[in-house]
Write an enzyme that holds these catalytic residues in place. Structure first.
Site, PDB file in Angstrom:
ATOM      1  N   ASP A   1       0.838  -1.204   0.000  1.00  0.00           N
ATOM      2  CA  ASP A   1       0.000   0.000   0.000  1.00  0.00           C
ATOM      3  C   ASP A   1       0.869   1.249   0.000  1.00  0.00           C
ATOM      4  OD1 ASP A   1      -2.175  -1.625   0.029  1.00  0.00           O
ATOM      5  OD2 ASP A   1      -2.641  -1.353   2.160  1.00  0.00           O
TER       6      ASP A   1
ATOM      7  N   GLU B   1      -2.414  -2.751  -9.067  1.00  0.00           N
ATOM      8  CA  GLU B   1      -1.215  -1.932  -9.271  1.00  0.00           C
ATOM      9  C   GLU B   1      -1.231  -1.295 -10.652  1.00  0.00           C
ATOM     10  OE1 GLU B   1      -0.103  -6.140 -10.557  1.00  0.00           O
ATOM     11  OE2 GLU B   1      -1.395  -5.169  -9.085  1.00  0.00           O
TER      12      GLU B   1
END
Length: 632
Positions: free
Chosen positions: A518, A545
């Site tokens: 994160d 992502e």
């Protein structure tokens, strides 16, 4: 089917008026299309001779034929259908006049071969011969007129006129001898009436053809085809087709009646089938009506090949059956409660019956007091009048209903005004208090609506934001891509799309945990956002992502420059996480196009994604850029 009795009575009254007008039309047309009976015929001793199987005659030998071989006959001559050669003889009164020459008029244009010879009282050889008929070109006629017309030589003595005729149709010979001035007066009024009639038919045909385009209703097309072909067949019967439309084609003149007559019945059957709900009552009768149109269509083709005498007999038989069928069908459907069938039967009955009578007259089965061609014109005019008046009656009732509705609305409005006046004093007493309360409530409502609007805007913004990175989410991306695609198509400007994917992100998650992953995503987002400067450019997180950047009004080189700059900046900006340095790189696919349709924006996204996978396959940390047209 239930019908309004009051409306039915109104329609019946209208039909009575229609019948009266139809009778007036019959008289009017009869007076204008029939020759003046007060004029003397100017000829006598009309006889005829059928050549048959005897030795062929000519104008030299026929004059020597004994008088007892000739059979007396009265005009107008109608001997039915026969292909043999017929000779006609008559004595014409003296034609000596200083005011006008005299003309021999055959008031029937559909004759194949027509030869005329004029003899003096004592001569055995003709002093003048003429040739006419449909087998000759129109330009070869002695006088360029729609019907056979021959000038008679001036003579102070009576002359004998012999006519040779052969045709594949009806042996009809309505003879009239005119002074030229009388003939001009007669034809001027006749041509005026026929011109008006044909003009009305063609105008109706053209207007209904336009209605076909605007309404997409085939009924107008069928009616247009019927009216136009009816006009053509009547033009042919009166000689105007050969005179003005195909004067050089004797072949088509011999086929025109069959072609246009079958086309008229074909379109009449199609129009009947489209106007009346026949199929709802009987599928068999609907199939019969459809079969009639097919038979007539095939008869048009056969008429161009087979001889006229055969096809005209077949058509007259077909016409008789069609008249009986259509009239019976109209009566039957009227009894079933179809009001339109009732008026349809009356309107079309005039034309169909007049056509049947004219056909029977042509084959000499019945004798009509007027010309069969004129009868067809009368039937067509009356049929057109009745259909027009039925439409007028329908419009009149629609207008009456509208007026009744308006009067009812006015009465209701009057009652409402009375009630409003009775409440006026009460309204005045409480008006001030009501206005204050309304203002107070309005203010509260405005405040509430403003707060609600702000909350909605905030919710809308939060729904479009990725909670982890603060970038726009996939929902916002899809909406913005469609919007920019439409603007690109509207303004014809290039739209570019960059799809980025963080390299080896699964490995980072496995090594540093989800918290480390994160942190990497937040860091990547911050790096990307620093390099996007235009307000119209939009960064979105569309997957775990995976990121997308929408670049409106940007060509491929510009988009590649942005993607390359982002890739290089991320590579040179490692993340410091828990005293460790995490090196990050990204692969990117770039595609550009000018959007041409609604689906192409999604195609642009898919192609940019393909370029991304190509970049990852090339070793990652690279940018692949292509125009969408390279794929197309």
């Amino acid at each position: 089917m239930q019908t309004n009795l009051k409306a039915m009575r109104k329609y019946d009254a209208g039909l009575i008026l229609v019948t009266v007008l139809a009778a007036v039309a019959f008289v009017f047309v009869l007076m204008n299309l029939s020759p003046a009976t007060s004029l003397s015929p100017r000829y006598s001793q009309l006889t005829y001779l059928k050549e048959g199987n005897r030795t062929p005659l000519d104008f030299t030998s026929v004059i020597q034929t004994p008088a007892n071989a000739w059979s007396p006959i009265s005009s107008p001559v109608n001997l039915g259908m026969d292909t043999d050669v017929y000779w006609f003889s008559m004595i014409v009164e003296p034609t000596q006049s200083s005011q006008s020459r005299f003309l021999l008029h055959i008031d029937y244009p559909l004759l194949d071969n027509l030869d005329v010879a004029v003899y003096s009282q004592v001569g055995t050889k003709p002093v003048m011969t003429y040739s006419s008929g449909d087998s000759n070109r129109f330009s070869d006629r002695p006088i360029a007129h729609v019907k056979p017309l021959f000038p008679l030589p001036a003579s102070a003595q009576s002359q004998r006129v012999i006519i040779k005729m052969q045709t594949s149709g009806s042996i009809r010979l309505p003879i009239r001898v005119w002074a030229e001035t009388e003939f001009i007066e007669y034809t001027s009024s006749r041509n005026l009436v026929l011109g008006i009639f044909f003009g009305i038919l063609l105008a109706m045909g053209v207007s209904n053809a336009f209605l076909t385009v605007t309404t997409k209703n085939v009924s107008f097309l069928f009616y247009s085809g019927y009216v136009i072909n009816l006009a053509f067949i009547l033009m042919t019967l009166h000689g105007y087709g050969f005179s003005y439309l195909w004067p050089g084609s004797t072949w088509f003149q011999s086929k025109a009646i069959i072609v246009f007559a079958n086309a008229t019945i074909m379109f009449a059957a199609l129009f009947t089938r489209s106007l009346l709900p026949i199929k709802a009552y009987s599928k068999k009768l609907d199939s019969v009506t459809k079969a009639i149109s097919w038979i007539c269509g095939l008869s048009i083709i056969a008429g161009l090949i087979l001889p006229y005498w055969l096809m005209i007999k077949a058509f007259l038989l077909l016409l008789s059956l069609v008249v009986i069928f259509i009239l019976s069908l109209g009566v039957w459907m009227s009894l079933k409660g179809e009001v339109v069938a009732r008026y349809f039967t009356i309107a079309w009955g005039f034309l169909l019956v007049s056509g049947l009578c004219a056909s029977l007259d042509n084959v000499n089965i019945i004798q009509l007091p007027i010309s069969s061609n004129n009868l067809l014109v009368i039937g067509g005019a009356v049929e057109t009048l009745i259909l027009a008046l039925i439409l007028a009656i329908n419009y009149s009732h629609s207008r009456d209903d509208l007026i009744d509705a308006q009067q009812f609305a006015l009465e209701q409005e009057k009652q409402a005004n009375i009630a409003k006046e009775s409440l006026l004093e009460v309204q005045k007493r409480y008006q001030d208090d009501l206005e204050y309360k309304v203002q107070e409530r309005t203010l509260e409502l405005e405040i509430t609506l403003r707060e609600l609007s702000e909350v909605n805007q905030e919710l809308e913004r939060l729904n479009a934001i990725d909670p982890l990175t603060g970038a726009h989410n996939r929902r916002h991306f899809d909406k913005r891509l469609r919007s920019e695609g439409r603007r690109s198509r509207r303004e014809q400007t290039p739209l570019s799309l960059i799809i980025l994917d963080v390299d080896h992100f699964k490995k980072i998650n496995d090594e540093y945990g989800h918290d480390g992953g994160d942190a990497c995503l937040i860091h990547v987002t911050n790096v990307f956002q620093k390099l996007i400067h235009r307000p119209t450019d939009d960064l979105c997180r569309i997957g775990g992502e995976e990121f997308a950047i929408i670049l409106p009004n940007t060509d491929l080189d510009g988009a590649y420059h942005v993607a390359e700059k982002i890739r290089h900046s991320l590579q040179s900006s490692p993340l410091e996480y828990e005293d460790e340095t995490i090196m990050l790189t990204a692969s990117a696919g770039v595609s550009t196009t000018i959007i041409a349709n609604e689906e192409q924006a999604q195609s642009l996204f898919k192609f940019a994604d393909e370029c991304l996978y190509e970049a990852k396959a090339s070793g990652r940390n690279t940018v692949i850029h292509k125009h969408l047209q390279e794929k197309l």
